[in-house]
Design an enzyme around this catalytic site. Structure first.
Site, mmCIF file in Angstrom:
data_model
loop_
_atom_site.group_PDB
_atom_site.id
_atom_site.type_symbol
_atom_site.label_atom_id
_atom_site.label_comp_id
_atom_site.label_asym_id
_atom_site.label_seq_id
_atom_site.Cartn_x
_atom_site.Cartn_y
_atom_site.Cartn_z
ATOM 1 N N GLY A 281 2.676 -15.074 -9.678
ATOM 2 C CA GLY A 281 4.013 -14.727 -10.139
ATOM 3 C C GLY A 281 4.989 -14.768 -8.986
ATOM 4 O O GLY A 281 4.608 -15.008 -7.841
ATOM 5 N N GLY A 282 6.232 -14.515 -9.288
ATOM 6 C CA GLY A 282 7.260 -14.458 -8.259
ATOM 7 C C GLY A 282 7.303 -13.089 -7.608
ATOM 8 O O GLY A 282 6.524 -12.186 -7.948
ATOM 9 N N ARG B 177 8.208 -9.414 -6.943
ATOM 10 C CA ARG B 177 8.493 -8.273 -7.814
ATOM 11 C C ARG B 177 8.237 -8.576 -9.290
ATOM 12 O O ARG B 177 8.893 -8.032 -10.168
ATOM 13 C CB ARG B 177 9.930 -7.779 -7.615
ATOM 14 C CG ARG B 177 10.210 -7.262 -6.241
ATOM 15 C CD ARG B 177 9.532 -5.939 -6.037
ATOM 16 N NE ARG B 177 9.751 -5.472 -4.675
ATOM 17 C CZ ARG B 177 8.818 -4.916 -3.935
ATOM 18 N NH1 ARG B 177 7.613 -4.742 -4.424
ATOM 19 N NH2 ARG B 177 9.066 -4.502 -2.728
ATOM 20 N N LYS C 46 2.686 -8.489 -9.952
ATOM 21 C CA LYS C 46 1.358 -8.990 -9.555
ATOM 22 C C LYS C 46 0.500 -7.884 -8.942
ATOM 23 O O LYS C 46 -0.628 -7.643 -9.386
ATOM 24 C CB LYS C 46 1.475 -10.126 -8.525
ATOM 25 C CG LYS C 46 2.287 -11.300 -8.942
ATOM 26 C CD LYS C 46 2.366 -12.353 -7.834
ATOM 27 C CE LYS C 46 2.894 -11.860 -6.514
ATOM 28 N NZ LYS C 46 4.311 -11.548 -6.456
ATOM 29 N N THR D 228 -3.496 -9.113 3.608
ATOM 30 C CA THR D 228 -3.358 -10.270 4.496
ATOM 31 C C THR D 228 -2.043 -10.295 5.257
ATOM 32 O O THR D 228 -1.856 -11.146 6.122
ATOM 33 C CB THR D 228 -3.477 -11.579 3.689
ATOM 34 O OG1 THR D 228 -2.419 -11.623 2.733
ATOM 35 C CG2 THR D 228 -4.827 -11.683 2.993
ATOM 36 N N HIS E 78 3.978 0.052 0.722
ATOM 37 C CA HIS E 78 2.888 -0.400 -0.155
ATOM 38 C C HIS E 78 1.657 0.486 0.008
ATOM 39 O O HIS E 78 1.020 0.851 -0.983
ATOM 40 C CB HIS E 78 2.509 -1.853 0.159
ATOM 41 C CG HIS E 78 3.421 -2.862 -0.447
ATOM 42 N ND1 HIS E 78 3.561 -3.038 -1.797
ATOM 43 C CD2 HIS E 78 4.242 -3.763 0.136
ATOM 44 C CE1 HIS E 78 4.430 -4.007 -2.025
ATOM 45 N NE2 HIS E 78 4.869 -4.459 -0.861
#
Length: 191
Positions: A12-13, A15, A18, A43, A58
């Protein structure tokens, strides 16, 4: 929400939801059995203050949403990290393949960039590990090929390489989900 499968690729793009979907799958996995473990293979690299803040945010959010998930940072040797942590009782989330490819192709020191053949080989190794993994995998990546053609040669090469990587990973995974506005669209489901 659907249950985790042996391997799912979530595209997905920015935001699009995902990572949230991947975390939800990990949370469901952990809730099913006290013997289950969840590992996040992160990563991203903190090259500047904004990225450091983003990573910290996050991590804090993930600790609330998926308590008990262990985070492993691996910026280059992704296939090796998956082999090391894969186990029938361990769900591994990789977030994200796009940043991993960026680390290979566009490191802070351009002299350390992997040659095209090495990038291709790393993608093939990753797909081999996905196919052989004894436990469930959830891989997150960006779909960036829906926009205009980039102007710079290096950026076009990256977009092409990411498109090829996404196609190989999609072939290797049992389920492929495209996220848009927080909503999942199943593109492939071999379960």
């Amino acid at each position: 929400m659907v249950d985790p499968v042996r391997s799912e690729f979530i595209l997905g793009g920015q935001r699009s939801g995902k990572s949230r979907r991947a975390e939800t799958l990990a949370r469901q996995w952990l809730d099913k059995s006290p013997e289950h473990r969840a590992v996040m293979v992160a990563t991203g690299q903190a090259w500047d203050d904004e990225m450091r803040e983003r990573i910290a945010s996050h991590q804090a959010d993930r600790a609330v949403r998926v308590p008990g998930m262990v985070t492993v940072e691996e910026t280059l040797a992704l296939a090796d990290a998956l082999k090391q942590d894969s186990d029938p009782n361990t769900l591994i989330v990789v977030d994200c393949l796009t940043l991993w490819l960026t680390n290979l192709m566009m490191p802070a020191d351009p002299a350390q960039a992997f040659p095209e053949a090495a990038v291709t080989a790393a993608g093939e190794d990753l797909c081999t590990v996905i196919a052989a993994a004894p436990g469930p995998l959830v891989l997150v990546g960006n779909e960036i090929g829906l926009g205009v053609i980039p102007m710079g040669r290096e950026v076009r090469a990256f977009v092409d390489a990411l498109g090829r990587l996404n196609q190989r990973v999609a072939t290797a995974c049992d389920r492929v989900t495209l996220m848009a506005a927080g909503l999942p669209l199943t593109l492939k489901d071999r379960t």
